[in-house]
Design an enzyme around this catalytic site. Structure first.
Site, PDB file in Angstrom:
ATOM      1  CG  HIS A 189     -26.813  39.729  48.376  1.00 17.61           C
ATOM      2  ND1 HIS A 189     -27.274  38.736  47.547  1.00 17.61           N
ATOM      3  CD2 HIS A 189     -25.585  39.349  48.766  1.00 17.61           C
ATOM      4  CE1 HIS A 189     -26.371  37.783  47.454  1.00 17.61           C
ATOM      5  NE2 HIS A 189     -25.326  38.132  48.180  1.00 17.61           N
ATOM      6  CG  HIS A 231     -20.650  34.128  44.511  1.00 17.43           C
ATOM      7  ND1 HIS A 231     -21.027  35.408  44.185  1.00 17.43           N
ATOM      8  CD2 HIS A 231     -20.763  34.044  45.851  1.00 17.43           C
ATOM      9  CE1 HIS A 231     -21.346  36.080  45.279  1.00 17.43           C
ATOM     10  NE2 HIS A 231     -21.198  35.274  46.301  1.00 17.43           N
TER      11      HIS A 231
END
Length: 616
Positions: free
Chosen positions: A274, A502
């Site tokens: 990630h 985000h």
């Protein structure tokens, strides 16, 4: 049980799913299309009748309790990509994206926060078992599949001619923390913000090679973001895709021989790669960007994102000592240690290049996560215990600190357990409340920012913004206690109230919200997978995923605290306070607010595009 909101009643099932994102890496975007970062398999429908369109038939879809995100769904999406339609008119999907140059299909959930190995056949990653069989071919179960995109190919509006920088913009060089540009905002709110095209432009250096660490990729789109003069420079992609997803990612890059790949090892279940980082090697030196955006157009369009951009690091004189070029924050050592954790031959030349550069101007601390189980002193190398160690060693107690709230802001939520004592308060909050070597363990307020349904509905993107906020009903139903901590997304000061976040940020603010004791921007969401969880009576920490962020501590800037900049836009070259991306104090949910949950319908009120959200 069921709960009511202004958008209707949603039913909580008795699913065992603890994990909303056990899931889905990248490798599937197509050129010129939108590949969102996370999404449910949803119909994104017009609230008003639309003319009929011809759509290729699809296999029947299961109900919301068993989202079809497996190989059959991908095959269906592949067929429909050959006949793209506007999302308003699609009877069953949220629009199809144009197929270009490859048969890569679907798209990724970028923030995978599945943190528990408790999934027993009912998590989203396992649900393909329930999908209807394909009558023509029967393929083995494919791991890490993605549902189709909730955006159609005609979704985007073009940026104006002056959106991208033609000369070096005014930037806050003190903190080097920048927000992404957002299409559709008043111009002043993009003054001092950056787009990926700006970052990769000659304004910041004459690029020779680069590395892109990320979760979600649209290779063709990424290549187009490099200016023409650098477009053939070698690029190394560091990803976590496996098997079919890896094959699709490599297939995307077939037209681009200068693109190579490095697969990150993911040996613990439900972990993801990630981390989002760029390493840029120039004729003039070297630069690091640590950011929150995936390498897909959606993440650079109408979302609130952030980054730390390093100074231009010059090359050290030849025959410099091994310790040369280190910063007071030991950033060089920690970056090299993070890269070494990949155990990847493809990164060796980059490790050597970094050793040859002077990183001494860096004033932030690196906070990373890498998969593994750690004991002894290694427990403090990664995850939230790394953050705890830095706060313990490099901050000082503050009078009245019990009234200094902890703030966490994120775009995805993992399983927290049956009550706050299981991880949030018992473990993670202890890290966030650490201030110096004080034995005092105050219990200050904790405010968690996560968009409400109304935030998403009224956003620039409308309901599809919720595709990047993958909090599932299966997880939410088991931790209703968590929702009492929630606060709305509100960012009037940065002009981004309607640009859904985000970005992920964590901080400690003064009682009046004018000062910060510290600030962290990171890829890590609110999950044990990202931050790690203690095991074996607190003698071991287990981390599932790769994550990366930078920590700002006042001591590294010669300050006691950071002052908060109440008006960060437009950016001026003169020194100002810290540009927190959202409004302080945070705004609590109203009694009518519900946290956005991505796999339940919202059909009682249309969004800003006149559409509703109907998971299928």
């Amino acid at each position: 049980m069921s709960q009511d909101s202004q958008h209707g009643k949603w039913t909580i099932s008795s699913s065992d799913d603890d994990d909303d994102e056990a899931l889905l890496p990248s490798g599937t975007a197509t050129s010129g299309s939108r590949q969102p970062t996370e999404s449910s398999h949803s119909s994104y429908r017009s609230a008003t009748p639309s003319p009929p369109v011809e759509v290729k038939p699809e296999p029947a879809k299961p109900p919301v309790s068993s989202l079809a995100v497996g190989s059959e769904a991908r095959q269906s999406a592949a067929k429909n990509q050959l006949n793209p339609v506007k999302y308003e008119t699609s009877p069953s999907l949220a629009g199809k994206r144009k197929k270009v140059a490859s048969d890569s299909t679907g798209w990724a959930l970028s923030d995978s926060d599945e943190d528990d190995g408790e999934v027993k056949g009912k998590s989203l990653s396992d649900l393909p078992k329930k999908a209807p069989p394909n009558p023509k071919t029967k393929k083995p179960k494919v791991e890490s599949e993605r549902p189709p995109s909730p955006h159609g190919r005609l979704y985007y509006i073009d940026e104006p001619d002056d959106f991208f920088e033609s000369r070096l913009p005014p930037l806050n060089d003190t903190y080097r923390f920048y927000l992404n540009k957002v299409t559709g905002l008043e111009k002043k709110y993009n003054n001092g913000a950056l787009h990926i095209r700006d970052i990769l432009s000659p304004l910041f250096g004459t690029l020779k090679e680069s590395v892109q660490f990320n979760y979600c990729f649209d290779i063709a789109w990424m290549v187009k973001q490099y200016p023409s003069e650098f477009r053939d420079c070698p690029v190394l992609i560091v990803h976590g895709d496996k098997r079919e997803a890896k094959a699709r990612l490599i297939q995307q890059a077939q037209p681009f021989p200068h693109v190579r790949f490095c697969q990150a090892k993911l040996d613990i279940a439900f972990g993801t790669h990630h981390t989002k980082m760029m390493l840029l090697w120039y004729e003039e030196g070297f630069r690091v960007i640590i950011l929150t955006s995936n390498l897909i157009r959606a993440d650079w369009y109408q979302k609130t994102q952030g980054m730390w951009m390093s100074p231009l690091f010059p090359r050290l004189p030849k025959e410099s000592s091994a310790s040369a070029g280190e910063s007071p924050t030991f950033f060089k050592r920690d970056l090299l240690e993070y890269l070494a954790s990949y155990r990847a031959p493809e990164l060796e030349e980059w490790i050597q290049r970094i050793k040859e550069h002077d990183l001494s101007e860096t004033r932030v601390y690196l906070v990373g996560s890498t998969p593994g189980r750690y004991v002894g002193s290694d427990m403090e190398r990664w995850g939230h215990l790394r953050l705890r160690k830095l706060l313990y060693e490099h901050t000082n107690p503050i009078p009245g600190e019990e009234r200094w709230p902890v703030i966490g802001q994120f775009s995805s939520i993992g399983s927290m357990g049956l009550d706050k004592s299981k991880w949030l308060a018992g473990e993670f909050q202890r890290t966030l409340t650490t201030l110096g070597k004080s034995s005092l363990r105050p219990d200050p307020p904790m405010h968690l920012l996560y968009p409400s349904v109304e935030n998403v509905r009224t956003s620039l993107e409308g309901y599809p913004a919720g595709g990047s906020l993958p909090y599932s009903i299966q997880t939410a139903q088991k931790q209703l206690w968590l929702h009492s901590y929630f606060h709305r997304w509100k960012a009037e000061a940065t002009g981004r109230s309607h640009a859904m976040p985000h970005i992920k940020t964590y901080m400690r603010a003064s009682q009046d919200y004018s000062q910060l004791a510290w600030f962290l921007v990171t890829s890590a969401n609110l999950s044990k997978a990202a931050w790690g969880a203690l095991e074996k009576n607190n003698t071991q920490i287990m981390v599932r995923s790769y994550e990366l962020g930078v920590l700002y501590l006042p001591s590294a800037f010669g300050m006691k605290t950071f002052s908060v900049d109440k008006n960060p836009f437009p950016v001026s070259a003169s020194f100002s306070g810290f540009p927190v991306p959202f409004d302080l104090p945070p705004t609590s949910y109203t009694t009518k607010d519900q946290p956005w949950i991505w796999n339940i319908p919202y059909s009682q009120a249309p969004d800003t595009h006149g559409n509703i959200w109907v998971p299928s």
